[in-house]
Design a protein around this motif. Sequence first.
Motif, PDB file in Angstrom:
ATOM      1  N   LYS A  66       0.850  -1.191   0.000  1.00  0.00           N
ATOM      2  CA  LYS A  66       0.000   0.000   0.000  1.00  0.00           C
ATOM      3  C   LYS A  66       0.888   1.244   0.000  1.00  0.00           C
ATOM      4  CE  LYS A  66      -4.116   1.796   2.216  1.00  0.00           C
ATOM      5  NZ  LYS A  66      -5.171   1.491   3.162  1.00  0.00           N
ATOM      6  N   THR A  67       0.509   2.225  -0.812  1.00  0.00           N
ATOM      7  CA  THR A  67       1.256   3.476  -0.825  1.00  0.00           C
ATOM      8  C   THR A  67       0.972   4.255   0.459  1.00  0.00           C
ATOM      9  OG1 THR A  67      -0.480   4.749  -1.921  1.00  0.00           O
ATOM     10  CG2 THR A  67       1.105   3.624  -3.354  1.00  0.00           C
ATOM     11  N   ASP A  68       1.865   5.169   0.774  1.00  0.00           N
ATOM     12  CA  ASP A  68       1.611   6.032   1.926  1.00  0.00           C
ATOM     13  C   ASP A  68       0.787   7.246   1.485  1.00  0.00           C
ATOM     14  OD1 ASP A  68       3.392   7.857   0.728  1.00  0.00           O
ATOM     15  OD2 ASP A  68       5.028   7.418   2.116  1.00  0.00           O
ATOM     16  N   SER A  69       0.606   8.204   2.356  1.00  0.00           N
ATOM     17  CA  SER A  69      -0.241   9.363   2.042  1.00  0.00           C
ATOM     18  C   SER A  69       0.330  10.241   0.932  1.00  0.00           C
ATOM     19  CB  SER A  69      -0.475  10.199   3.297  1.00  0.00           C
ATOM     20  OG  SER A  69       0.760  10.698   3.784  1.00  0.00           O
ATOM     21  N   THR A  70       1.612  10.081   0.612  1.00  0.00           N
ATOM     22  CA  THR A  70       2.224  10.849  -0.477  1.00  0.00           C
ATOM     23  C   THR A  70       2.300  10.026  -1.766  1.00  0.00           C
ATOM     24  OG1 THR A  70       4.487  10.208   0.106  1.00  0.00           O
ATOM     25  CG2 THR A  70       3.610  12.183   1.161  1.00  0.00           C
ATOM     26  N   GLY A  71       1.646   8.854  -1.777  1.00  0.00           N
ATOM     27  CA  GLY A  71       1.627   8.012  -2.966  1.00  0.00           C
ATOM     28  C   GLY A  71       2.859   7.139  -3.131  1.00  0.00           C
ATOM     29  N   GLU A  72       3.800   7.220  -2.185  1.00  0.00           N
ATOM     30  CA  GLU A  72       5.062   6.481  -2.318  1.00  0.00           C
ATOM     31  C   GLU A  72       4.933   5.042  -1.839  1.00  0.00           C
ATOM     32  OE1 GLU A  72       8.645   8.516  -1.021  1.00  0.00           O
ATOM     33  OE2 GLU A  72       7.562  10.425  -1.131  1.00  0.00           O
ATOM     34  N   PHE A  73       5.688   4.161  -2.516  1.00  0.00           N
ATOM     35  CA  PHE A  73       5.750   2.762  -2.111  1.00  0.00           C
ATOM     36  C   PHE A  73       7.159   2.249  -2.315  1.00  0.00           C
ATOM     37  CE2 PHE A  73       4.851   2.603  -6.631  1.00  0.00           C
ATOM     38  CZ  PHE A  73       5.613   1.549  -7.102  1.00  0.00           C
ATOM     39  N   GLN A  74       7.493   1.213  -1.573  1.00  0.00           N
ATOM     40  CA  GLN A  74       8.756   0.495  -1.757  1.00  0.00           C
ATOM     41  C   GLN A  74       8.571  -0.918  -1.230  1.00  0.00           C
ATOM     42  OE1 GLN A  74      12.092   2.066   0.370  1.00  0.00           O
ATOM     43  NE2 GLN A  74      10.936   2.462   2.226  1.00  0.00           N
ATOM     44  N   LEU A  75       9.312  -1.826  -1.833  1.00  0.00           N
ATOM     45  CA  LEU A  75       9.160  -3.231  -1.479  1.00  0.00           C
ATOM     46  C   LEU A  75      10.426  -3.983  -1.835  1.00  0.00           C
ATOM     47  CD1 LEU A  75       7.015  -5.407  -0.556  1.00  0.00           C
ATOM     48  CD2 LEU A  75       6.553  -5.717  -2.974  1.00  0.00           C
ATOM     49  N   SER A  76      10.894  -4.813  -0.924  1.00  0.00           N
ATOM     50  CA  SER A  76      12.041  -5.687  -1.204  1.00  0.00           C
ATOM     51  C   SER A  76      11.558  -6.861  -2.052  1.00  0.00           C
ATOM     52  CB  SER A  76      12.647  -6.217   0.091  1.00  0.00           C
ATOM     53  OG  SER A  76      13.221  -5.176   0.830  1.00  0.00           O
ATOM     54  N   LEU A  77      12.293  -7.165  -3.114  1.00  0.00           N
ATOM     55  CA  LEU A  77      11.967  -8.288  -3.998  1.00  0.00           C
ATOM     56  C   LEU A  77      13.244  -8.974  -4.442  1.00  0.00           C
ATOM     57  CD1 LEU A  77       9.305  -6.669  -6.362  1.00  0.00           C
ATOM     58  CD2 LEU A  77       8.888  -8.493  -4.727  1.00  0.00           C
ATOM     59  N   PRO A  78      13.156 -10.276  -4.751  1.00  0.00           N
ATOM     60  CA  PRO A  78      14.312 -10.961  -5.319  1.00  0.00           C
ATOM     61  C   PRO A  78      14.549 -10.510  -6.762  1.00  0.00           C
ATOM     62  CG  PRO A  78      12.467 -12.489  -5.079  1.00  0.00           C
ATOM     63  CD  PRO A  78      12.038 -11.181  -4.489  1.00  0.00           C
ATOM     64  N   VAL A  79      15.731 -10.796  -7.261  1.00  0.00           N
ATOM     65  CA  VAL A  79      16.061 -10.507  -8.659  1.00  0.00           C
ATOM     66  C   VAL A  79      15.025 -11.171  -9.549  1.00  0.00           C
ATOM     67  CG1 VAL A  79      17.770 -10.975 -10.477  1.00  0.00           C
ATOM     68  CG2 VAL A  79      18.533 -10.267  -8.194  1.00  0.00           C
ATOM     69  N   GLY A  80      14.542 -10.447 -10.549  1.00  0.00           N
ATOM     70  CA  GLY A  80      13.560 -11.013 -11.464  1.00  0.00           C
ATOM     71  C   GLY A  80      12.825  -9.951 -12.256  1.00  0.00           C
ATOM     72  N   LYS A  81      11.918 -10.418 -13.121  1.00  0.00           N
ATOM     73  CA  LYS A  81      11.095  -9.541 -13.937  1.00  0.00           C
ATOM     74  C   LYS A  81       9.654  -9.621 -13.445  1.00  0.00           C
ATOM     75  CE  LYS A  81      14.016  -9.830 -17.989  1.00  0.00           C
ATOM     76  NZ  LYS A  81      14.120 -10.072 -19.414  1.00  0.00           N
ATOM     77  N   TYR A  82       9.051  -8.461 -13.276  1.00  0.00           N
ATOM     78  CA  TYR A  82       7.727  -8.359 -12.694  1.00  0.00           C
ATOM     79  C   TYR A  82       6.847  -7.403 -13.499  1.00  0.00           C
ATOM     80  CZ  TYR A  82      10.399 -10.223  -8.764  1.00  0.00           C
ATOM     81  OH  TYR A  82      11.209 -10.986  -7.982  1.00  0.00           O
ATOM     82  N   SER A  83       5.543  -7.419 -13.181  1.00  0.00           N
ATOM     83  CA  SER A  83       4.587  -6.456 -13.722  1.00  0.00           C
ATOM     84  C   SER A  83       3.870  -5.807 -12.550  1.00  0.00           C
ATOM     85  CB  SER A  83       3.557  -7.141 -14.627  1.00  0.00           C
ATOM     86  OG  SER A  83       4.141  -7.544 -15.847  1.00  0.00           O
ATOM     87  N   LEU A  84       3.679  -4.482 -12.638  1.00  0.00           N
ATOM     88  CA  LEU A  84       3.032  -3.731 -11.574  1.00  0.00           C
ATOM     89  C   LEU A  84       1.635  -3.296 -11.996  1.00  0.00           C
ATOM     90  CD1 LEU A  84       5.914  -1.317 -10.497  1.00  0.00           C
ATOM     91  CD2 LEU A  84       5.386  -3.585  -9.636  1.00  0.00           C
ATOM     92  N   PHE A  85       0.687  -3.419 -11.082  1.00  0.00           N
ATOM     93  CA  PHE A  85      -0.692  -3.002 -11.310  1.00  0.00           C
ATOM     94  C   PHE A  85      -1.178  -2.235 -10.090  1.00  0.00           C
ATOM     95  CE2 PHE A  85      -0.072  -6.770 -13.837  1.00  0.00           C
ATOM     96  CZ  PHE A  85      -0.783  -6.540 -15.008  1.00  0.00           C
ATOM     97  N   VAL A  86      -2.030  -1.247 -10.307  1.00  0.00           N
ATOM     98  CA  VAL A  86      -2.692  -0.553  -9.212  1.00  0.00           C
ATOM     99  C   VAL A  86      -4.101  -1.121  -9.138  1.00  0.00           C
ATOM    100  CG1 VAL A  86      -3.545   1.656  -8.345  1.00  0.00           C
ATOM    101  CG2 VAL A  86      -1.318   1.540  -9.476  1.00  0.00           C
ATOM    102  N   LYS A  87      -4.487  -1.609  -7.967  1.00  0.00           N
ATOM    103  CA  LYS A  87      -5.816  -2.204  -7.794  1.00  0.00           C
ATOM    104  C   LYS A  87      -6.827  -1.100  -7.533  1.00  0.00           C
ATOM    105  CE  LYS A  87      -8.422  -5.916  -7.164  1.00  0.00           C
ATOM    106  NZ  LYS A  87      -9.717  -5.638  -7.706  1.00  0.00           N
ATOM    107  N   LEU A  88      -7.787  -0.995  -8.432  1.00  0.00           N
ATOM    108  CA  LEU A  88      -8.892  -0.048  -8.295  1.00  0.00           C
ATOM    109  C   LEU A  88     -10.171  -0.840  -8.088  1.00  0.00           C
ATOM    110  CD1 LEU A  88      -7.979   2.234 -11.335  1.00  0.00           C
ATOM    111  CD2 LEU A  88      -7.367   2.597  -8.937  1.00  0.00           C
ATOM    112  N   SER A  89     -11.251  -0.181  -7.710  1.00  0.00           N
ATOM    113  CA  SER A  89     -12.521  -0.887  -7.530  1.00  0.00           C
ATOM    114  C   SER A  89     -12.983  -1.529  -8.834  1.00  0.00           C
ATOM    115  CB  SER A  89     -13.592   0.056  -6.981  1.00  0.00           C
ATOM    116  OG  SER A  89     -13.792   1.138  -7.860  1.00  0.00           O
TER     117      SER A  89
END
Length: 126
Positions: A66-89
Motif C-alpha cells: 500500500k502506498t503512503d499518504s504521499t503516494g510512495e511505495f517500496q518493497l524488497s523483492l528478489p532478482v527477477g522480472k515483474y509487472s506492476l498493477f494498481v488495484k482499483l474498484s
Amino acid sequence: MIVKQGISGIVTQVTGNQMPLKGKSQSAGKPIVANVYIFENVSLKNAEGQMPLFSKINAKEIAHVKTDSTGEFQLSLPVGKYSLFVKLSEGYFAGETDGYDNINPIEVQLNKVSNRNIVVNIGAAY
C-alpha cells in the motif's frame, strides 16, 4: 525501512482535461493512497480485459504493498522480472507495455532498487 533491492515509486492520479493549453502547464497528478500489486511478468495474453483496466491477471501474484499518504511505495523483492498493477474498484490498472506485450514491466537487479512511477489516468482526456 530502507529497501536495498526491489522496487520503489509513486502513484499519482490525473483526471479531467489534460490537453495542452497555451499558458497552462499539464497536471503532474495528485498522489493517491492505493494498493500496488506485483505479479510475475505478465503479457497481454495473460490478462483479461483491455488496457488500461484488467478484470483478471492470470499470473502468480508475488506481493502487494500500500502506498503512503504521499503516494510512495517500496518493497524488497528478489532478482527477477515483474509487472506492476494498481488495484482499483473497477479492476487492475496498468497503462504501459514495453513493446513486447509485457504489461507495466519492471526488472529487479542484484543490490539495486528499480523505480517505477505509475500515473492512474482513468477519467483523464488527452
